[in-house]
Write a protein that holds these residues in place. Structure first.
Motif, short mmCIF file in Angstrom:
data_model
loop_
_atom_site.label_atom_id
_atom_site.label_comp_id
_atom_site.label_asym_id
_atom_site.label_seq_id
_atom_site.Cartn_x
_atom_site.Cartn_y
_atom_site.Cartn_z
N ASN A 1 3.96 111.94 -23.51
CA ASN A 1 4.32 111.54 -24.86
C ASN A 1 5.61 110.73 -24.89
OD1 ASN A 1 6.02 113.64 -24.23
ND2 ASN A 1 5.72 114.76 -26.13
N THR A 2 5.98 110.16 -23.76
CA THR A 2 7.14 109.31 -23.65
C THR A 2 6.70 107.92 -23.19
OG1 THR A 2 8.55 111.18 -23.06
CG2 THR A 2 9.39 108.99 -22.56
N VAL A 3 7.26 106.89 -23.80
CA VAL A 3 6.91 105.53 -23.45
C VAL A 3 8.18 104.70 -23.33
CG1 VAL A 3 6.59 104.73 -25.84
CG2 VAL A 3 5.34 103.62 -23.97
N TYR A 4 8.16 103.74 -22.40
CA TYR A 4 9.29 102.86 -22.16
C TYR A 4 8.85 101.41 -22.30
CZ TYR A 4 11.10 107.09 -19.98
OH TYR A 4 11.49 108.38 -19.73
N LEU A 5 9.79 100.58 -22.67
CA LEU A 5 9.57 99.15 -22.70
C LEU A 5 10.73 98.47 -21.99
CD1 LEU A 5 7.68 96.88 -23.83
CD2 LEU A 5 9.33 96.67 -25.70
N GLN A 6 10.45 97.93 -20.80
CA GLN A 6 11.44 97.16 -20.06
C GLN A 6 11.32 95.71 -20.49
OE1 GLN A 6 13.84 98.20 -17.76
NE2 GLN A 6 14.56 96.08 -18.01
N MET A 7 12.39 95.17 -21.04
CA MET A 7 12.40 93.81 -21.57
C MET A 7 13.34 92.97 -20.71
SD MET A 7 12.46 94.52 -25.68
CE MET A 7 14.11 95.21 -25.65
N ASN A 8 12.78 91.98 -20.04
CA ASN A 8 13.54 91.07 -19.19
C ASN A 8 13.47 89.66 -19.74
OD1 ASN A 8 14.10 93.17 -17.33
ND2 ASN A 8 12.20 92.76 -16.20
N ASN A 9 14.43 88.84 -19.31
CA ASN A 9 14.50 87.44 -19.73
C ASN A 9 14.37 87.31 -21.24
OD1 ASN A 9 14.73 84.66 -19.43
ND2 ASN A 9 12.53 84.36 -19.08
N LEU A 10 15.20 88.06 -21.93
CA LEU A 10 15.13 88.07 -23.39
C LEU A 10 15.51 86.72 -23.98
CD1 LEU A 10 16.52 91.63 -23.89
CD2 LEU A 10 14.37 90.81 -24.86
N LYS A 11 14.84 86.38 -25.07
CA LYS A 11 15.03 85.13 -25.77
C LYS A 11 15.47 85.40 -27.20
CE LYS A 11 11.24 83.03 -23.15
NZ LYS A 11 9.93 82.35 -23.25
N PRO A 12 16.15 84.44 -27.83
CA PRO A 12 16.55 84.65 -29.22
C PRO A 12 15.39 85.02 -30.14
CG PRO A 12 17.71 82.77 -28.34
CD PRO A 12 16.70 83.19 -27.29
N GLU A 13 14.21 84.49 -29.88
CA GLU A 13 13.06 84.81 -30.71
C GLU A 13 12.56 86.24 -30.53
OE1 GLU A 13 11.50 81.64 -27.71
OE2 GLU A 13 13.42 82.17 -28.64
N ASP A 14 13.10 86.96 -29.56
CA ASP A 14 12.80 88.38 -29.41
C ASP A 14 13.60 89.24 -30.38
OD1 ASP A 14 10.95 88.06 -27.24
OD2 ASP A 14 12.66 87.84 -25.88
N THR A 15 14.55 88.65 -31.06
CA THR A 15 15.36 89.40 -32.02
C THR A 15 14.47 89.98 -33.11
OG1 THR A 15 17.35 88.09 -31.63
CG2 THR A 15 17.20 89.23 -33.73
N ALA A 16 14.53 91.29 -33.28
CA ALA A 16 13.65 91.97 -34.22
C ALA A 16 14.04 93.44 -34.28
CB ALA A 16 12.19 91.84 -33.79
N VAL A 17 13.47 94.11 -35.26
CA VAL A 17 13.47 95.56 -35.25
C VAL A 17 12.22 96.00 -34.50
CG1 VAL A 17 13.42 97.67 -36.63
CG2 VAL A 17 14.73 95.69 -37.42
N TYR A 18 12.41 96.83 -33.51
CA TYR A 18 11.32 97.31 -32.68
C TYR A 18 10.95 98.72 -33.10
CZ TYR A 18 11.71 93.31 -29.56
OH TYR A 18 11.70 92.04 -29.05
#
Length: 120
Positions: free
Chosen positions: A76-93
């Motif tokens: 019941n645990t999940v991870y999100l590894q985010m690499n090479n982030l871009k300005p368009e990734d800006t958001a509420v997750y």
């Protein structure tokens, strides 16, 4: 009742990395899907990635090759590894879990969201 706890958001420069975590507690069904959605400024909510209890994975087109979703030792645990982030990734997750009760029904639960800001 299902409770979702999110962590890992923050401010990062373009090209940087962040790791988001989400843990669900409460009435979790054996068959479920956990994942991440996001909503940026002036944008619709969109799928980032999700993973089923049998480890089938989907990614949104805009994050393929950059983000990786995984389940922890606790299912019941999940991870999100985010690499090479871009300005368009800006958001509420937003973390999501769907309890699957049948082929035509799933009950969705949502976290309160964590802000990811990608800016120089």
């Amino acid at each position: 009742q299902v409770h979702l706890v999110e962590s890992g958001g923050g401010l990062v420069q373009p090209g940087g990395s962040l790791r988001l975590s989400c843990a669900a507690s409460g009435s979790i069904f054996s068959l479920n899907t956990m994942g991440w959605y996001r909503q940026g400024p002036g944008k619709e909510r969109e799928l980032v990635a999700d993973i089923t209890s049998t480890y089938s994975i989907r990614y949104g087109d805009s994050v393929k090759g950059r983000f990786t979703i995984s389940r922890g030792n606790a299912k019941n645990t999940v991870y999100l590894q985010m690499n090479n982030l871009k300005p368009e990734d800006t958001a509420v997750y937003y973390c999501n879990i769907a309890n699957i009760a049948g082929p035509q029904y799933a009950a969705d639960y949502w976290g309160q969201g964590t802000q990811v800001t990608v800016s120089s």
